[in-house]
Design a protein around this motif. Structure first.
Motif, PDB file in Angstrom:
ATOM      1  N   GLN A 277      50.091 -19.359 -27.984  1.00 45.00           N
ATOM      2  CA  GLN A 277      50.646 -18.184 -27.311  1.00 45.00           C
ATOM      3  C   GLN A 277      52.080 -18.446 -26.871  1.00 45.00           C
TER       4      GLN A 277
ATOM      5  N   THR B 242      49.972 -14.057 -31.224  1.00 46.73           N
ATOM      6  CA  THR B 242      48.883 -13.269 -30.643  1.00 46.73           C
ATOM      7  C   THR B 242      47.583 -13.890 -31.111  1.00 46.73           C
TER       8      THR B 242
ATOM      9  N   LEU C  38      44.255 -12.737 -24.440  1.00 42.99           N
ATOM     10  CA  LEU C  38      43.684 -12.870 -25.782  1.00 42.99           C
ATOM     11  C   LEU C  38      43.041 -11.551 -26.183  1.00 42.99           C
TER      12      LEU C  38
END
Length: 438
Positions: A343, A348, A367
């Motif tokens: 991240q 993503t 998440l």
């Protein structure tokens, strides 16, 4: 026999339930009213295969109960087990024994007759003596002995490990205490399970030494895996070649992203701290701790490298978050290092874990939480396997290929054969083996 189990965490709940399955009457005690209420309703706070059925059966038989009342449980007990947490203390890595000491003080006030007080928690050498001192100071007239009975339970296989252990270790000081522990483990004694009686301090050290040795085997093969990648050698062949040596053995020679969980990280740190305390530094274990910490960070770098050197703006599908399969335990899981690193590098992350999502949501943020492996893979630039759950071992590769933006898999547990993934049209990276499909 009557048993009081102080603490209904992983060790306490499994051990107490298994003792009741042996035919003993067990009362599990916990200060958390919500946990006790849930257990009384038949709700199990941890995921451990088979535990819910075992609890229900023994509660129904009247051999297992749950309470907040320490005094009532201890007063009638032949043996009282201390099975509370001993987390790493911030700053120095030593085991935090505050819960053990508090339990000892509370037990002391409730002892009414001869009782064996047994430390089941993983504790440093000398803890048994301190427990004895606390009880003696709090209740000078108490008739008791302190013993050590470390656990060797693997999460995901804890019931089997308790019922059919390699060995049982009991640290005792007298024949009377020995007979109590022998009586508790009578079903295993009859089955000729090795029961090793030692001094209390010896039993305490055996637990730490065993976990440190296993952690060392894991770390050793992980370092060999890094070398294998440089010299184009298959680490699984190396592991098999050395594991067939009876002096070495094949267990714990599986290359991966590093060890985690409730035991190895804190126990290796605590053993290092004990070595320093007694001016007997454990250089090998110190290195194991350092290498394992670095290993998790290296796995994030491995994923980024497989993605062309950058994951900025990319979507990564992550399968598995718990530190191992068949548990919901997230403690010191490699995913807690790998996912945030991805991240931070601009990715993503879409993820799925069969049992660990509830716990993971407390520790990982931002998440995309998915309902299965294929939902996680949809639209992702790469798929990463962190935990080797069985359901990840037979994924529909053709379906995955249509869901991913590109057929790229980074398998940090080596659960697939490179030739299989290459034939399926994937670019496949694993640990300690040459990538294929590039």
């Amino acid at each position: 026999m009557r048993v009081a189990m102080i603490g209904t965490g992983y060790v306490g709940l499994v051990s107490g339930t298994c003792f009741s399955e042996f035919g003993h009457t067990v009362t599990c005690v916990d200060k958390n009213p919500e946990r006790i209420a849930a257990l009384q309703r038949g709700e199990i706070p941890i995921f451990e295969p088979g535990l819910d059925d075992l609890v229900a059966r023994n509660v129904k038989a009247g051999r297992l109960s749950f309470t907040q009342d320490t005094r009532a449980a201890v007063e009638s007990a032949d043996a009282v087990f201390i099975a509370v947490g001993t987390p790493s203390r911030r700053g120095d890595g030593e085991a935090d024994l505050s819960y053990v000491h508090a339990a000892a003080a509370e037990i002391a006030g409730a002892i009414k007759r001869y009782t064996v007080v047994v430390t089941k928690s993983t504790v440093p050498v000398g803890t048994g003596r301190e427990v004895e001192r606390i009880i003696r100071t709090t209740n000078p007239v108490a008739e008791f002995e302190v013993a050590s009975n470390p656990e060797f339970l693997r999460e995901g296989a804890a019931i089997e490990d308790f019922m059919r252990p390699d060995r049982v270790v009991c640290g005792v000081e007298s024949e009377r205490a020995r007979e109590v522990l022998r009586g508790l483990y009578r079903p295993l004694y009859i089955n000729e399970t090795p029961i090793l009686f030692t001094a209390v301090e010896t039993a305490e050290l055996i637990k730490y030494a065993a976990n440190a040795f296993l952690a060392t085997k894991i770390t050793f093969i992980n370092e060999i895996a890094s070398l294998c990648e440089k010299v184009n050698v298959n680490v699984q062949d190396v592991a098999r070649g050395i594991g067939l040596d009876g002096r070495i053995g094949g267990k714990f020679l599986h290359a991966g992203p590093g060890y985690g969980g409730s035991c190895f990280p804190k126990d290796t740190q605590a053993l290092v701290a004990t070595g320093r305390k007694y001016a007997a530094p454990l250089r090998i274990v110190e290195t194991v701790v350092e290498v394992n910490d670095a290993r998790k960070r290296q796995m994030a770098e491995k994923v980024i490298a497989a993605c062309g050197g950058s994951v900025q703006g990319k979507t990564i599908a992550v399968l598995g978050l718990t530190f191992k399969p068949e548990t919901d335990d997230m403690r010191d899981s490699p995913s807690l290092e790998i996912v945030p690193a991805l991240q931070a590098a601009g990715a993503t992350v879409r993820t799925y874990d069969p049992e660990g999502m509830v716990e993971a949501k407390k520790l990982l943020k931002d998440l995309v939480w998915c309902n299965d492996s294929y939902e996680a893979a949809e639209g992702a630039d790469a798929l990463v396997i962190i935990t080797e759950w069985n359901q990840f071992r037979a994924l529909d590769l053709a379906r995955l290929k249509t869901l991913l933006k590109q057929p790229l898999m980074i398998d940090l547990r080596n659960i697939y054969k490179p030739a299989e993934l290459q034939q399926a049209g994937f670019v496949y990276h694993s640990v300690g083996r040459a990538p294929v499909g590039q």
